[in-house]
Design a protein around this motif. Structure first.
Motif, short mmCIF file in Angstrom:
data_model
loop_
_atom_site.label_atom_id
_atom_site.label_comp_id
_atom_site.label_asym_id
_atom_site.label_seq_id
_atom_site.Cartn_x
_atom_site.Cartn_y
_atom_site.Cartn_z
N ILE A 1 0.84 -1.19 0.00
CA ILE A 1 0.00 0.00 0.00
C ILE A 1 0.88 1.25 0.00
CG2 ILE A 1 -1.77 1.29 1.28
CD1 ILE A 1 -2.74 -1.40 0.07
N ASN A 2 0.62 2.13 -0.95
CA ASN A 2 1.31 3.41 -1.04
C ASN A 2 0.36 4.46 -0.46
OD1 ASN A 2 2.39 5.86 -1.81
ND2 ASN A 2 2.87 5.21 -3.90
N THR A 3 0.76 5.13 0.61
CA THR A 3 -0.14 6.07 1.30
C THR A 3 -0.54 7.26 0.44
OG1 THR A 3 1.77 7.15 2.31
CG2 THR A 3 0.67 5.42 3.59
N SER A 4 0.19 7.54 -0.62
CA SER A 4 -0.17 8.67 -1.49
C SER A 4 -1.07 8.24 -2.66
CB SER A 4 1.09 9.35 -2.02
OG SER A 4 1.83 8.46 -2.82
N THR A 5 -1.44 6.98 -2.69
CA THR A 5 -2.29 6.45 -3.75
C THR A 5 -3.69 6.17 -3.19
OG1 THR A 5 -0.36 5.40 -4.76
CG2 THR A 5 -2.49 4.57 -5.45
N GLN A 6 -4.68 6.21 -4.06
CA GLN A 6 -6.06 5.92 -3.63
C GLN A 6 -6.40 4.48 -3.98
OE1 GLN A 6 -8.55 8.87 -5.50
NE2 GLN A 6 -8.15 10.34 -3.87
N TYR A 7 -7.17 3.86 -3.08
CA TYR A 7 -7.60 2.48 -3.27
C TYR A 7 -9.12 2.41 -3.22
CZ TYR A 7 -2.73 1.42 -2.70
OH TYR A 7 -1.36 1.38 -2.88
N THR A 8 -9.66 1.46 -3.95
CA THR A 8 -11.11 1.30 -4.01
C THR A 8 -11.47 -0.16 -3.78
OG1 THR A 8 -13.07 1.73 -5.36
CG2 THR A 8 -11.13 0.95 -6.52
N LEU A 9 -12.71 -0.37 -3.41
CA LEU A 9 -13.25 -1.71 -3.21
C LEU A 9 -14.25 -1.94 -4.33
CD1 LEU A 9 -13.12 -4.03 -1.16
CD2 LEU A 9 -15.09 -3.03 -0.05
N GLN A 10 -14.12 -3.05 -5.02
CA GLN A 10 -15.05 -3.38 -6.10
C GLN A 10 -15.50 -4.82 -5.92
OE1 GLN A 10 -12.41 -2.26 -9.25
NE2 GLN A 10 -11.46 -4.27 -9.37
N SER A 11 -16.70 -5.13 -6.41
CA SER A 11 -17.24 -6.46 -6.19
C SER A 11 -18.19 -6.84 -7.32
CB SER A 11 -17.99 -6.49 -4.85
OG SER A 11 -18.52 -7.77 -4.62
N ASN A 12 -18.39 -8.15 -7.47
CA ASN A 12 -19.40 -8.64 -8.40
C ASN A 12 -19.86 -10.02 -7.97
OD1 ASN A 12 -17.88 -10.79 -9.83
ND2 ASN A 12 -16.64 -9.09 -10.58
N ILE A 13 -21.00 -10.41 -8.52
CA ILE A 13 -21.52 -11.76 -8.34
C ILE A 13 -21.73 -12.33 -9.73
CG2 ILE A 13 -23.42 -13.19 -7.48
CD1 ILE A 13 -23.92 -11.07 -5.34
N SER A 14 -21.14 -13.49 -9.98
CA SER A 14 -21.29 -14.11 -11.30
C SER A 14 -21.96 -15.47 -11.16
CB SER A 14 -19.93 -14.25 -11.99
OG SER A 14 -19.06 -15.03 -11.20
N VAL A 15 -22.67 -15.85 -12.23
CA VAL A 15 -23.34 -17.13 -12.30
C VAL A 15 -22.99 -17.74 -13.65
CG1 VAL A 15 -25.56 -18.34 -12.30
CG2 VAL A 15 -25.23 -16.35 -10.82
N ASP A 16 -22.47 -18.94 -13.63
CA ASP A 16 -22.06 -19.63 -14.87
C ASP A 16 -21.12 -18.77 -15.72
OD1 ASP A 16 -23.62 -21.84 -14.15
OD2 ASP A 16 -25.40 -21.03 -15.15
N GLY A 17 -20.20 -18.07 -15.06
CA GLY A 17 -19.20 -17.27 -15.76
C GLY A 17 -19.68 -15.90 -16.23
N GLN A 18 -20.93 -15.55 -16.02
CA GLN A 18 -21.45 -14.24 -16.42
C GLN A 18 -21.70 -13.38 -15.20
OE1 GLN A 18 -24.99 -15.17 -18.71
NE2 GLN A 18 -23.84 -14.85 -20.61
N VAL A 19 -21.20 -12.13 -15.24
CA VAL A 19 -21.42 -11.20 -14.13
C VAL A 19 -22.88 -10.77 -14.14
CG1 VAL A 19 -20.79 -8.95 -13.16
CG2 VAL A 19 -19.03 -10.42 -14.15
N ARG A 20 -23.56 -10.98 -13.02
CA ARG A 20 -24.99 -10.64 -12.90
C ARG A 20 -25.20 -9.38 -12.06
NH1 ARG A 20 -27.85 -14.54 -15.90
NH2 ARG A 20 -26.28 -16.08 -16.40
N PHE A 21 -24.32 -9.16 -11.07
CA PHE A 21 -24.40 -8.00 -10.19
C PHE A 21 -23.00 -7.42 -10.04
CE2 PHE A 21 -27.83 -10.83 -9.12
CZ PHE A 21 -28.92 -9.98 -9.05
N THR A 22 -22.92 -6.09 -9.91
CA THR A 22 -21.62 -5.44 -9.79
C THR A 22 -21.75 -4.12 -9.04
OG1 THR A 22 -19.64 -4.79 -11.02
CG2 THR A 22 -21.77 -4.19 -11.99
N THR A 23 -20.61 -3.58 -8.62
CA THR A 23 -20.62 -2.25 -8.00
C THR A 23 -20.73 -1.22 -9.12
OG1 THR A 23 -18.20 -2.36 -8.02
CG2 THR A 23 -19.27 -2.78 -5.93
N ASN A 24 -21.46 -0.14 -8.85
CA ASN A 24 -21.57 0.92 -9.85
C ASN A 24 -21.13 2.27 -9.29
OD1 ASN A 24 -23.71 1.56 -8.18
ND2 ASN A 24 -25.15 1.92 -9.85
#
Length: 174
Positions: A90-113
């Motif tokens: 972690i670089n304290t001068s850089t910004q970090y984000t949290l991202q997520s998704n839920i996939s079913v059978d290899g296809q993303v069905r839900f995601t962060t927007n």
């Protein structure tokens, strides 16, 4: 001589046990919270939840720093998550984000927007609640049947009705 070797072995073991303490203190940290879906849905048993910490870069896609991935096995949202990460990356001068998704059978069905800032710049590392939205892809039908199944059910009910009617008429004549 045997006693000296045993004593030296014991002292050496004790010294080795003291070394991991400082290493662990700088080796890992964790980010935690709850993940939920905006839409009330029932996920299939094989749905896969992915939660990632990513480094935001000036240009290009975010660089993933750490990830947690698990299969729901029939569990439904909300999901609790904990992502272990290496604070040395972690670089304290850089910004970090949290991202997520839920996939079913290899296809993303839900995601962060939206962007969920974490770790640096006073951003949280615990109780980071994520809301996922649908990507527009439909979940596979877990029930609902087909016309053939519906016809079979109607025939079964009809047969049961005839059986009960015959039985009731048979009791009247006796």
């Amino acid at each position: 001589m045997k006693m000296i070797r045993s004593t030296l072995g014991l002292i050496g073991s004790l010294l080795l046990l003291m070394i991991p303490g400082p290493v662990n203190a700088q080796g890992s940290a964790a980010l935690s919270g709850i993940l939920n879906c905006q839409e009330q849905i029932t996920l299939p048993v094989n749905a896969i939840v992915t939660v990632q910490i990513a480094e935001l870069r000036g240009s290009g896609a975010p660089q993933v720093v750490a990830e947690q991935r698990f299969t729901t096995n029939g569990a439904q949202p909300p999901f609790r998550y904990t992502i272990a990460y290496d604070p040395g990356r972690i670089n304290t001068s850089t910004q970090y984000t949290l991202q997520s998704n839920i996939s079913v059978d290899g296809q993303v069905r839900f995601t962060t927007n939206q962007v969920y800032r974490v770790i640096t710049g006073g951003a949280p590392v615990s109780d980071v609640n994520i809301l996922l939205v649908t990507t527009g892809a439909k979940l596979p039908q877990t029930s609902g049947g087909s016309p053939l199944l519906m016809l079979s059910a109607l025939l079964l009910l009809g047969g049961l009705a005839i059986f009960m009617l015959r039985r009731a008429l048979g009791k009247r004549t006796d």
